[in-house]
Design an enzyme around this catalytic site. Structure first.
Site, PDB file in Angstrom:
ATOM      1  N   GLN A  38       7.080   0.685   1.616  1.00 29.54           N
ATOM      2  CA  GLN A  38       6.912  -0.452   2.515  1.00 29.54           C
ATOM      3  C   GLN A  38       7.126  -1.762   1.764  1.00 29.54           C
ATOM      4  O   GLN A  38       6.989  -1.825   0.540  1.00 29.54           O
ATOM      5  CB  GLN A  38       5.520  -0.426   3.162  1.00 29.54           C
ATOM      6  CG  GLN A  38       5.350   0.708   4.163  1.00 29.54           C
ATOM      7  CD  GLN A  38       3.948   0.727   4.727  1.00 29.54           C
ATOM      8  OE1 GLN A  38       2.974   0.778   3.986  1.00 29.54           O
ATOM      9  NE2 GLN A  38       3.850   0.695   6.042  1.00 29.54           N
TER      10      GLN A  38
ATOM     11  N   VAL B  96       0.243  -3.153   1.451  1.00 29.72           N
ATOM     12  CA  VAL B  96       0.869  -2.158   2.316  1.00 29.72           C
ATOM     13  C   VAL B  96       0.380  -0.805   1.847  1.00 29.72           C
ATOM     14  O   VAL B  96      -0.100  -0.651   0.723  1.00 29.72           O
ATOM     15  CB  VAL B  96       2.415  -2.238   2.297  1.00 29.72           C
ATOM     16  CG1 VAL B  96       2.903  -3.520   2.961  1.00 29.72           C
ATOM     17  CG2 VAL B  96       2.959  -2.106   0.894  1.00 29.72           C
ATOM     18  N   SER B  97       0.512   0.208   2.712  1.00 33.16           N
ATOM     19  CA  SER B  97      -0.071   1.507   2.414  1.00 33.16           C
ATOM     20  C   SER B  97       0.784   2.402   1.524  1.00 33.16           C
ATOM     21  O   SER B  97       0.261   3.239   0.803  1.00 33.16           O
ATOM     22  CB  SER B  97      -0.375   2.250   3.720  1.00 33.16           C
ATOM     23  OG  SER B  97      -1.308   1.515   4.468  1.00 33.16           O
ATOM     24  N   THR B  98       2.096   2.258   1.601  1.00 34.29           N
ATOM     25  CA  THR B  98       2.952   3.170   0.843  1.00 34.29           C
ATOM     26  C   THR B  98       3.951   2.402  -0.011  1.00 34.29           C
ATOM     27  O   THR B  98       4.281   1.249   0.280  1.00 34.29           O
ATOM     28  CB  THR B  98       3.734   4.116   1.782  1.00 34.29           C
ATOM     29  OG1 THR B  98       4.572   3.336   2.636  1.00 34.29           O
ATOM     30  CG2 THR B  98       2.785   4.960   2.624  1.00 34.29           C
TER      31      THR B  98
END
Length: 181
Positions: free
Chosen positions: A14, A9-11
Site C-alpha cells: 500500500q 497503511v496495513s500492508t
C-alpha cells in the site's frame, strides 16, 4: 509547540504518499510513517517513537482515526496518553480536535465504529472459511515443512533439535510432525 504527523497503511504494497501529502498540507513539521497492521500497537515502532517524543503543547495529526487505532481500547489508551502529556490530536478528514468537547465525543464514536468494522471483517472471514471447509475447498495454510524429510531424518537417528536446525524450522514444528506419525 510542534505539529507532528503519523501515517500508516496495513500492508507493504500500500502507498503512504496520499496521507503524507495531507499531513504536510496540515502543517506537520515531522511525519512518521509505517506499513504495519493497526489492529494492535505491537510492532508499530514509529507510533511508539512518536508517542514518546511528543511534549506538552505539541499536536499529533493523522488523516483518519483508523490510521491511529483499530480498537477502542488502543484508541483510548493513545488518547489518554496524549491528554496526560498535554498533546492535542487532530484528524484531517474527520471533525476531530481534542481541544473541543464535540471533537472528543466524535473521536469516541469513530473509535467504536473502527473496532466494529474490524470485528465484522473477522466474522465475515470466519464465515467464509467455515463455508469453504464445509465444501471441502479450504484445507488451511500451505504446508511449508517437508514432512517426509522430517520423518526421514528422525528415522536416521537425528534429534528434533538437529532436525529443526538442519531444516531451519522450529523444534515445535518438528515435534508436531513427529506426533502426527
Amino acid at each position: 509547540m510542534a505539529i507532528y504527523g503519523y501515517a500508516r497503511v496495513s500492508t507493504t504494497d500500500q502507498d503512504l504518499s496520499i496521507q503524507q501529502e495531507a499531513l504536510a498540507k496540515a502543517g506537520c513539521e515531522i511525519i512518521r510513517s509505517e506499513k504495519v497492521s493497526g489492529t494492535s500497537r505491537q510492532g508499530r515502532t514509529e507510533l511508539e517513537t512518536l508517542l514518546e517524543f511528543l511534549r506538552k503543547g505539541d499536536t499529533l495529526v493523522v488523516t483518519r482515526i483508523d490510521r491511529l487505532a483499530r480498537s477502542i481500547k488502543d484508541l483510548q489508551d493513545i488518547v489518554l496518553s496524549l491528554k496526560d502529556k498535554g498533546v492535542l490530536l487532530k484528524v484531517t478528514e474527520q471533525p476531530i480536535d481534542t481541544a473541543t468537547a464535540a471533537g472528543k465525543a466524535f473521536l469516541d464514536m469513530l473509535g467504536v465504529f473502527a473496532e466494529f468494522e474490524t470485528n465484522l471483517r473477522k466474522e465475515r472471514q470466519l464465515e467464509g472459511i467455515a463455508k469453504a471447509k464445509a465444501k471441502g475447498i479450504y484445507k488451511g495454510g500451505v504446508k511449508t515443512i517437508a514432512r517426509d524429510k522430517v520423518k526421514e531424518l528422525h528415522s536416521n537417528g537425528k534429534t528434533p533439535t538437529q532436525i529443526a536446525n538442519e531444516l531451519d524450522v522450529s523444534r515445535m514444528s518438528v515435534y508436531r510432525i513427529l506426533k502426527e506419525a
